[in-house]
Design a protein around this motif. Structure first.
Motif, PDB file in Angstrom:
ATOM      1  N   TYR A  70      46.691  40.608  39.925  1.00  0.00           N
ATOM      2  CA  TYR A  70      46.741  39.948  38.627  1.00  0.00           C
ATOM      3  C   TYR A  70      47.878  38.927  38.622  1.00  0.00           C
ATOM      4  N   CYS A  71      47.613  37.726  38.141  1.00  0.00           N
ATOM      5  CA  CYS A  71      48.730  36.823  37.896  1.00  0.00           C
ATOM      6  C   CYS A  71      49.170  36.999  36.449  1.00  0.00           C
ATOM      7  N   ASN A  85      47.509  22.336  37.158  1.00  0.00           N
ATOM      8  CA  ASN A  85      48.137  23.411  36.374  1.00  0.00           C
ATOM      9  C   ASN A  85      47.782  24.776  36.965  1.00  0.00           C
ATOM     10  N   THR A  86      47.875  24.843  38.279  1.00  0.00           N
ATOM     11  CA  THR A  86      47.444  26.032  39.012  1.00  0.00           C
ATOM     12  C   THR A  86      48.513  26.429  40.022  1.00  0.00           C
ATOM     13  N   VAL A  87      48.686  27.726  40.181  1.00  0.00           N
ATOM     14  CA  VAL A  87      49.586  28.263  41.193  1.00  0.00           C
ATOM     15  C   VAL A  87      48.742  29.028  42.204  1.00  0.00           C
ATOM     16  N   LEU A 122      45.218  32.452  31.490  1.00  0.00           N
ATOM     17  CA  LEU A 122      45.260  32.474  32.952  1.00  0.00           C
ATOM     18  C   LEU A 122      43.936  32.980  33.505  1.00  0.00           C
ATOM     19  N   VAL A 123      43.483  32.374  34.575  1.00  0.00           N
ATOM     20  CA  VAL A 123      42.263  32.811  35.247  1.00  0.00           C
ATOM     21  C   VAL A 123      42.570  33.035  36.718  1.00  0.00           C
ATOM     22  N   CYS A 152      45.743  31.001  40.447  1.00  0.00           N
ATOM     23  CA  CYS A 152      46.020  31.357  39.061  1.00  0.00           C
ATOM     24  C   CYS A 152      45.994  30.051  38.278  1.00  0.00           C
ATOM     25  N   ALA A 153      44.885  29.812  37.607  1.00  0.00           N
ATOM     26  CA  ALA A 153      44.703  28.567  36.870  1.00  0.00           C
ATOM     27  C   ALA A 153      45.065  28.779  35.407  1.00  0.00           C
TER      28      ALA A 153
END
Length: 125
Positions: A95-96, A77-79, A4-5, A22-23
């Motif tokens: 933080y995710c 694929n990101t939120v 996660l980034v 959050c990728a």
């Protein structure tokens, strides 16, 4: 393994908005719950909001309800978490986190196995 980034943090004036991303890589998010936690200066890490990707069910702490929303881009694929009407007390490192949970709802306990590196949010005039 899922990676996660976090991104999208920054400095904003009170009342302003930011969108955190959050990728994910290494796996598709449709099997996961995604949560955001905040560590404010001098305080313990606390859960703020989450989404169970497959059902779309969300959970928000009372202090962000009506101000924060969560969306996702399956192709990327990101939120995303949109934060509006920001207050100085919203500041901190966000933080995710992600994990596979049972059922169809997410939770706000910091037991998720995968974490992003965090994004700093500063709310100040």
């Amino acid at each position: 393994q899922l990676r996660l980034v976090d991104s999208g943090g920054g400095l904003v004036q009170p009342g302003g908005s930011l969108r955190l991303s959050c990728a994910a890589s290494g796996d598709t998010l449709d099997r996961y719950a995604i949560a955001w936690f905040r560590r404010a200066p001098g305080k313990e890490r606390e859960g703020v909001s989450c989404i169970f990707i497959r059902s779309g069910n969300t959970n928000f702490k009372d202090f962000v309800k009506g101000r924060f929303t969560i969306s996702r881009d399956n192709d990327k694929n990101t939120v995303f978490r949109q934060m509006n009407s920001l207050r100085p007390e919203d500041a901190g490192i966000y933080y995710c986190a992600a994990g596979m949970v049972g059922g169809s709802t997410c939770h706000l306990f910091p037991t998720y196995p995968y974490w992003g590196q965090g994004a700093q949010v500063t709310v100040s005039s």
